[in-house]
Design an enzyme around this catalytic site. Structure first.
Site, PDB file in Angstrom:
ATOM      1  N   LYS A   1       6.231   0.510   7.052  1.00 16.62           N
ATOM      2  CA  LYS A   1       5.875   2.299   6.788  1.00 16.62           C
ATOM      3  C   LYS A   1       7.388   2.902   5.801  1.00 16.62           C
ATOM      4  O   LYS A   1       7.681   2.975   7.158  1.00 16.62           O
ATOM      5  CB  LYS A   1       4.822   3.323   7.551  1.00 16.62           C
TER       6      LYS A   1
ATOM      7  N   LYS B   1       4.805   4.744   1.067  1.00 20.22           N
ATOM      8  CA  LYS B   1       5.169   3.230   0.940  1.00 20.22           C
ATOM      9  C   LYS B   1       4.859   2.408   1.861  1.00 20.22           C
ATOM     10  O   LYS B   1       5.245   2.106   3.098  1.00 20.22           O
ATOM     11  CB  LYS B   1       5.478   3.097   0.259  1.00 20.22           C
ATOM     12  N   VAL B   2       3.986   0.895   1.928  1.00 13.67           N
ATOM     13  CA  VAL B   2       3.896  -0.009   3.371  1.00 13.67           C
ATOM     14  C   VAL B   2       4.736  -0.919   2.897  1.00 13.67           C
ATOM     15  O   VAL B   2       3.432  -1.342   1.655  1.00 13.67           O
ATOM     16  CB  VAL B   2       2.987  -0.189   3.671  1.00 13.67           C
TER      17      VAL B   2
ATOM     18  N   GLY C   1       1.069  -1.214   0.315  1.00 10.62           N
ATOM     19  CA  GLY C   1       0.366   0.118   0.182  1.00 10.62           C
ATOM     20  C   GLY C   1       1.090   1.079  -0.132  1.00 10.62           C
ATOM     21  O   GLY C   1       2.433   1.283   0.202  1.00 10.62           O
TER      22      GLY C   1
ATOM     23  N   GLY D   1       0.449   5.713   0.926  1.00 11.44           N
ATOM     24  CA  GLY D   1      -0.408   6.590   2.137  1.00 11.44           C
ATOM     25  C   GLY D   1       0.207   8.336   1.618  1.00 11.44           C
ATOM     26  O   GLY D   1       1.715   7.584   1.270  1.00 11.44           O
ATOM     27  N   GLY D   2      -0.137   8.805   2.593  1.00 10.89           N
ATOM     28  CA  GLY D   2       0.392  10.354   2.349  1.00 10.89           C
ATOM     29  C   GLY D   2       2.011  10.088   3.113  1.00 10.89           C
ATOM     30  O   GLY D   2       2.495  11.270   2.812  1.00 10.89           O
ATOM     31  N   TYR D   3       2.327   9.235   3.561  1.00  9.85           N
ATOM     32  CA  TYR D   3       3.652   9.357   4.232  1.00  9.85           C
ATOM     33  C   TYR D   3       4.410   8.803   3.584  1.00  9.85           C
ATOM     34  O   TYR D   3       5.365   8.779   3.624  1.00  9.85           O
ATOM     35  CB  TYR D   3       3.293   8.372   5.621  1.00  9.85           C
TER      36      TYR D   3
ATOM     37  N   ASP E   1      -7.639  11.247  11.825  1.00  8.32           N
ATOM     38  CA  ASP E   1      -8.599  10.622  10.315  1.00  8.32           C
ATOM     39  C   ASP E   1      -9.504   9.751  10.273  1.00  8.32           C
ATOM     40  O   ASP E   1      -8.425   8.785   9.422  1.00  8.32           O
ATOM     41  CB  ASP E   1      -6.783  10.943   9.412  1.00  8.32           C
TER      42      ASP E   1
END
Ligand SMILES: *[C@@H]1O[C@H](CO)[C@@H](O)[C@H](O)[C@H]1NC(C)=O
Ligand SMILES: *[C@@H]1O[C@H](CO)[C@@H](O)[C@H](O)[C@H]1NC(C)=O
Length: 928
Positions: A634, A619-620, A613, A615-617, A730
């Protein structure tokens, strides 16, 4: 003459009295120099010049004008420990534990405190090596330096501490081998009065020296788990007959287990899991007292279930996962009448599993997942959890849809004893590092009693309750306790130091708790005197945070010129690679640090295939740790938004919160400019995935109610029980993850913010969150409160009914539902056309209307009118209870007839085919 003598006598008495009530100036100045290096020294310090007579908080005992006891645990001290500590030469007890910001090296001058009997510096941020001068403290009985950031090797000089009873160096970053004595140096084998070696969770390496053990020792607890120890377990371990607990799990031990381990007939806990031990499984016939046995994940020879298990009549917990056991599951496996938990997944058991011989009434978990079992014989004697997914018997169409095979666990709830609450509770965790039982309900009443007895000896001003418990990845038990002042006042420093000191010998916790300690949460003391100033500081620091956040965003926009702002985006810039300069490293509880190499190895160098996955941060990735645990990692993209700030916030927050319904932080890595977070891997993806049908998991109505409940419980924990409280900010369906058992866990605290001052009101910061979920009042006022999370959860609840995304092609779920509602429609509330079709198929939707109404009351425009998260939990609980009681009265008779088939998923023809009253037999491949 007489008069003069009398006068002299009087003078003498007077001066003597003076002398005894005036603190020795050397001690006063030592204390003053110490506090000069501390922020947040207790306010009483320095107010009088006489700490013994006009007491300074924490100076608890003096003798002959000299300070003998200094206890300042959990006082929020910040700074370093100065070498002046060495001048308090009459100190007998020194406890500076749980000052999370007490940092820097331990001064070697501690070695001058030769009268010291108890030294506790637990849970601070001390770094550097353990001074070898500690070996001079010959009176020491307790040396507890656990949960710091100490590195280097264990000094051999500690072997000189011939009175030492309790040695705890756990949870540091100690390296090297375990020191043993040689001709010219001492070693741990000389600690003949020690009952406790707690050296777990370090990076100790090399062989466990055979010299470490000898028959003159009286060691009871040997905790060496989660290190890097290698080679064979020395045979000499069998010489220490007093041992009751051995944990050697999560190391790199190999070879076969020495047979004379069976000499240790007092052993209650033996955990050898996650090593590469080989040869035959050790014969433990003689260990009649064994309660807890874990031999999982080694390389023992494949075998049938060893017969000696039938002799372990006191066994409560048996865990042999990935154990290469084969053949049929023998009846004697269930012969212990105290059995509470049997976990034997991922073996090769075949044939029939017959549990009709279970005698223990305490058994709660039987896990035989991923074996080759093709039929089962159930019994009405056992109505608890039986997990069989991954066995051929689950091909049986009748079993397939039952809980046995679906692997849906009932919620293992957070419990609370008498559930007292107060505005300013003093909380903390009892952390037990080797509980005898896996079935916690057994231990809790005893734990409760231990604390009650302890508090009974104190003035009766304190109530307490147990809030929740969990086992973490190290199989350490964590029980959260809360203490309230019975006059609902907040606690003072004296209260805490004098009444809430649980690290004393007076607190008798039951043996079954195993080696444990109480780790308090930081407490926000009320400074009555200078309240205005405190608020000023809080506002001031809020402003500072705003400025920093603002700057960080600015820096991002101006990426080209970002170099100057680097230290702002990267608060660890001065922290350095872990271990060398742990300067301002984040204060973590329970999370460990990984090296980049370790994480590379377990993700196949962050291969694409392991990407799960983004996200804003960043990759996971999915990874597998050497102990077999699957994790989600993460990884920030270099230069990703506010990486540094979010990283630090996130690890500090996450490592502090532990709750069944919150995703747990396993560890982190900060190295070479890389920021990585390691979370427990949650197998079944996000709630959004399930709702959208992307991952084949179909959620029926009851399951959705449970997911809503789980999520709300997780959030209640953040709002009310985390210290300091946390607003998630969130909440959305893609931040709610579902585990193996479809228990929901709330994830992603990256955008969380601490609640600055819950009384004074709100804390505002640049609006963040996800469109479709953000509280409109928050957007307008920029005032963030816990009610903003309530709003977002309301949106999620509507999603759970309709399965539509919150915002879809410009359509907002909240307005769509509000428009569709028809209060006159008794059955569907006007929503029939909007309800998820999967849900319509899955059976009764009892309580739908109440659920929608509940969601809408979360979605009130004005936050004042919204429920609190607590209320939401209670409402859903009632809904679920009602749902269940409706169900049991209206359901087909099988649920009642078939006691052991509790919670079966649908009304198949099952009941008709069951003949015998007590024992039911199901066969997999060939049908009945
Ligand atoms: C285990 O040890 C006991 C005696 O301690 C012995 O009687 C038994 O035969 C042994 N079992 C095996 C399988 O070797
Ligand atoms: C179970 O496995 C064993 C070997 O581990 C084999 O000898 C036996 O025949 C199998 N039994 C059944 C019922 O398949």
């Amino acid at each position: 003459m007489v008069r003069i003598t009398e006068f002299l006598l009087l003078f003498f008495i007077f001066s003597f009295k003076q002398g005894s009530s005036t603190t020795e100036p050397a001690d006063v100045s030592a204390l003053k120099s110490l506090s000069d290096k501390w922020k947040n020294a207790p306010p009483s310090w320095g107010r009088s010049g006489d700490p013994c007579d006009k007491p300074w908080e924490g100076v608890l005992n003096c003798s002959n004008s000299r300070v003998t006891t200094l206890k300042l645990f959990n006082m929020g001290l910040q700074g370093t420990l100065g070498p002046e500590i060495g001048n308090l030469s009459q100190l007998e007890i020194l406890d500076l534990s749980y000052n999370q910001n007490l940092e820097g090296p331990l001064p070697s001058s501690i070695g001058m405190l030769t009268n010291l009997e108890i030294l506790r510096l637990i849970g601070c941020k001390f770094s550097g090596g353990i001074p070898q001068e500690l070996g001079n403290l010959l009176q020491l009985t307790v040396l507890a330096l656990n949960s710091n950031q100490l590195n280097g090797t264990i000094p051999a000089s500690l072997g000189q501490l011939s009175n030492l009873n309790y040695l705890d160096l756990a949870d540091n970053q100690l390296t090297g081998t375990l020191p043993t004595s040689t001709n010219d140096s001492s070693g741990l084998d000389m600690l003949l009065k020690a009952e406790h070696f707690h050296l777990n969770r370090n990076q100790l390496s090399g062989r466990i020296p055979s010299k470490l053990f000898n028959p003159n020792m009286i060691l009871e607890h040997l905790l060496l788990d989660s290190n890097k120890l290698s080679e064979e377990i020395p045979e000499t371990i069998g010489l220490v007959k007093t041992l009751t607990i051995i944990r050697l799990d999560n190391n790199f031990l190999n070879g076969s287990v020495p047979s004379n381990i069976s000499n240790l007939t007092d052993l209650c806990v033996l955990n050898l899991a996650n090593n590469t031990l080989a040869g035959p499984m050790p014969n433990l016939t003689e260990l009649q007292g064994l309660n807890y046995l874990d031999l999982s994940n080694n390389s023992f020879d494949p075998s049938a279930v060893p017969e000696w298990l039938s002799n372990l009549h006191n066994l409560t917990t048996l865990i042999i996962e990935f154990g290469q056991l084969h053949g049929e599951v023998p009846q004697f496996l269930f012969s212990s009448q105290w059995l509470q938990e049997v976990r034997l997944k991922n073996n090769s058991f075949n044939g029939t599993l017959d549990i009709s011989s279970i005698t223990s009434s305490e058994l709660r978990i039987l896990n035989f997942q991923n074996n080759d079992i093709n039929s089962i014989t159930l019994s009405s004697n056992y109505n608890e959890k039986l997990e069989l997914a991954g066995n051929p018997v689950c091909n049986n169409t009748q079993l397939q849809r039952t809980e046995y095979c679906q692997n849906l666990r009932s919620d293992s709830q957070s419990i609370s004893s008498n559930n007292i609450t107060c505005l300013q509770p003093y909380g903390g965790l009892v952390i037990s590092r080797a509980p005898y039982n896996g079935y916690i309900e057994q231990i809790l009443p005893q734990l409760e009693k231990g604390f009650e007895d302890f508090l009974r000896t104190k003035p009766m001003i304190i109530n307490f309750s147990i809030w929740n418990f969990s086992f973490d990845i190290n199989s350490y038990l964590r029980v959260e306790l809360r203490f309230c002042h019975s006059n609902s006042k907040s606690f003072t420093r004296e209260d805490i130091i004098e009444l809430l000191d649980f690290n004393t010998q007076d607190l008798h916790l039951p043996d079954a708790i195993g080696p444990s300690y109480f780790s308090p949460f930081q407490y926000a003391f009320k400074n009555r005197v200078i309240r205005g100033l405190t608020i000023g500081i809080a506002v001031g620091s809020a402003v500072a945070v705003l400025i920093i956040a603002g700057l960080a965003i600015y820096a991002l926009r101006q990426r080209r010129q970002a170099r100057r702002a680097f230290s702002l985006r990267n608060p660890f810039a001065y922290w350095g690679s872990f271990g060398e300069d742990a300067g301002d490293a984040p204060q973590l509880r329970g999370a460990r640090s990984f090296s980049l190499d370790e994480l590379k190895k377990c993700t196949n160098d962050f291969s694409r295939a392991n990407e799960i996955g983004s996200g804003g941060y960043g990759k996971v990735y999915r990874g597998t740790l050497p102990n077999g645990q699957i994790v989600a990692i993460k990884r920030s993209e270099k230069g990703s938004m506010q990486g540094g700030l979010e990283f630090k916030t996130e690890i500090e927050l996450l490592s502090r919160v532990h709750h069944l319904n919150l995703v747990e932080l396993v560890g982190f890595c900060y190295e070479k400019g890389e920021l990585l977070l390691v979370y427990e891997y949650i197998s079944n993806g996000t709630l959004r995935d399930s709702l959208s049908g992307r991952n084949q998991i179909q959620l029926d109505w009851k399951r959705r109610l449970k997911i809503a409940l789980d999520s709300a419980r997780g959030l209640v924990y953040l709002h009310n029980h985390a210290n300091p409280p946390i607003i998630h900010r969130d909440v959305k369906s893609s931040n709610i993850l579902l585990d193996d058992n479809l228990t929901a866990k709330v994830a992603d605290f990256g955008l969380s913010t601490l609640v600055m001052n819950s009384e004074e009101g709100q804390f505002s910061i640049h609006v963040k969150g996800t469109p479709g979920y953000v509280d409109p009042e928050y957007v307008m006022t920029q005032q963030l409160t816990a009610k903003s999370d309530v709003y977002s959860l309301g949106v999620v609840m509507l999603e759970m009914i309709t399965s539509e995304p919150a915002l879809h092609k410009g359509k907002y779920i909240v307005s769509r539902v509000k428009m569709a509602i028809d209060k006159n429609d008794e059955e569907w509330y006007g929503l029939k056309d909007m309800i998820d079709s999967t849900l319509l198929k899955s059976g009764s939707l009892d309580g739908l209307r109440r659920f929608v109404e509940l969601a809408l009351s979360c979605l009130e425009e004005s936050s004042e009118l919204r429920l609190t998260m607590d209320n939401v939990v209670k409402e859903i609980e009632i809904l679920l209870t009602d749902y269940e009681s409706n169900k049991s009265t209206s359901a087909l008779p099988f649920a009642i007839e078939l006691g052991s088939m509790k919670d079966a998923y649908d009304e198949t023809e099952l009941s008709k085919q069951v003949s015998s009253q007590d024992i039911y037999r199901f066969t997999g491949r060939h049908g009945i």
